[in-house]
Design a protein around this motif. Structure first.
Motif, PDB file in Angstrom:
ATOM      1  N   ARG A  81       0.806  -1.202   0.000  1.00 23.60           N
ATOM      2  CA  ARG A  81       0.000   0.000   0.000  1.00 23.60           C
ATOM      3  C   ARG A  81       0.851   1.269   0.000  1.00 23.60           C
ATOM      4  N   ALA A  82       2.097   1.140   0.482  1.00 28.50           N
ATOM      5  CA  ALA A  82       2.931   2.326   0.673  1.00 28.50           C
ATOM      6  C   ALA A  82       3.286   3.009  -0.638  1.00 28.50           C
ATOM      7  N   GLY A  83       3.305   2.252  -1.734  1.00 23.06           N
ATOM      8  CA  GLY A  83       3.644   2.851  -3.021  1.00 23.06           C
ATOM      9  C   GLY A  83       2.666   3.913  -3.465  1.00 23.06           C
ATOM     10  N   VAL A 132       6.954   1.855  -8.249  1.00 21.52           N
ATOM     11  CA  VAL A 132       7.251   2.723  -7.114  1.00 21.52           C
ATOM     12  C   VAL A 132       6.898   2.042  -5.797  1.00 21.52           C
ATOM     13  N   ASP A 133       7.802   2.162  -4.844  1.00 22.68           N
ATOM     14  CA  ASP A 133       7.617   1.657  -3.489  1.00 22.68           C
ATOM     15  C   ASP A 133       8.628   2.390  -2.614  1.00 22.68           C
ATOM     16  N   PRO A 134       8.208   2.990  -1.499  1.00 20.46           N
ATOM     17  CA  PRO A 134       9.156   3.793  -0.716  1.00 20.46           C
ATOM     18  C   PRO A 134      10.380   3.046  -0.223  1.00 20.46           C
ATOM     19  N   MET A 135      10.234   1.748   0.115  1.00 17.58           N
ATOM     20  CA  MET A 135      11.336   1.035   0.744  1.00 17.58           C
ATOM     21  C   MET A 135      11.761  -0.181  -0.074  1.00 17.58           C
ATOM     22  N   LEU A 136      13.070  -0.326  -0.281  1.00 22.99           N
ATOM     23  CA  LEU A 136      13.634  -1.552  -0.833  1.00 22.99           C
ATOM     24  C   LEU A 136      14.517  -2.123   0.260  1.00 22.99           C
ATOM     25  N   PHE A 159      12.771   1.009 -11.428  1.00 19.60           N
ATOM     26  CA  PHE A 159      12.259   0.883 -10.057  1.00 19.60           C
ATOM     27  C   PHE A 159      12.665   2.121  -9.266  1.00 19.60           C
ATOM     28  N   LEU A 160      11.689   2.754  -8.622  1.00 19.77           N
ATOM     29  CA  LEU A 160      11.933   3.970  -7.841  1.00 19.77           C
ATOM     30  C   LEU A 160      11.555   3.741  -6.388  1.00 19.77           C
ATOM     31  N   CYS A 161      12.490   4.050  -5.490  1.00 20.23           N
ATOM     32  CA  CYS A 161      12.205   3.958  -4.057  1.00 20.23           C
ATOM     33  C   CYS A 161      12.820   5.136  -3.329  1.00 20.23           C
TER      34      CYS A 161
END
Length: 211
Positions: A81-83, A132-136, A159-161
């Motif tokens: 959900r964070a994305g 997109v996802d805030p954390m990898l 991929f963007l974080c």
């Protein structure tokens, strides 16, 4: 650092990221900062979009002016959900982008990503994708998302974080060495629970106030 990892170290991004890391930052402020950073990150990630020239008329004269060349717009894929926080901010910058969603949750025992939802545009094979996802962190969710997307064969994947851990980057590029990662920072390590250190906590919980 791998050539397939781009750290976007713009001073405004780094300043806002520091504010997001702080425990005392409220949910509303965290959400606003993620929106602002998302737009700044998207600016850098889309730097290589191709342009073409069209004849237009200004109030003064005619000219050949640059416009985006892609006939098919970019697709932004949010890892739920964070994305969603990054997705919303990028859509403000690129409102014509198509949108897809991948629902993944982390099994608390194995830390592996379990898919529960997948919806992307039907013509995705003709489009470039930005996940997109805030954390990898462990990289398991990112790997699972790219695995799934490669099944539908988009033109390209980025991929963007917001934050990445060295362990997650290593794991990701062992599985997908062809996919470029863009991030605002690479932190020190993962802890025993698979969270990024020093990190900023659980991005989804902080974004939606579900701590």
């Amino acid at each position: 650092m791998s050539a397939k990892v781009t750290v976007i170290d713009h001073p405004l991004i780094q300043h806002k990221l520091t504010l997001m890391r702080q425990t005392q930052t409220s949910t509303a402020k965290f959400r606003q900062l993620l929106k602002e950073i998302g737009m700044l990150l998207a600016y850098e990630v889309t730097r290589d979009l191709p342009l073409k020239y069209e004849l237009i008329e200004t109030p003064i004269a005619k000219m050949n002016a640059p416009v985006l060349a892609a006939e098919k717009k970019i697709v932004i894929i949010s890892i739920m959900r964070a994305g969603q926080g990054l997705l919303d901010s990028i859509l403000e910058l690129i409102p014509s982008a198509r949108v897809g969603h991948i629902g993944l949750y982390r099994d608390p025992t194995t830390r592996m990503a379990i898919e529960y939802y997948f919806k992307v545009p039907q013509d995705i094979e003709q489009r470039d994708v930005l996940i997109v996802d805030p954390m990898l962190a462990t990289g398991n969710s990112a790997v699972a998302a790219v695995d799934r997307l490669k099944e539908v064969n988009p033109k390209s994947i980025k991929f963007l974080c917001l934050l990445a851990a060295p362990e997650g980057l290593k794991h990701f590029h062992e599985q997908h060495p062809d996919v470029q990662i863009y991030t605002a920072a690479v932190d020190e390590r993962l802890d025993e629970h698979g969270y990024i250190v020093p990190g900023l906590g659980d991005a989804g919980d902080r974004l939606y106030g579900t701590l």
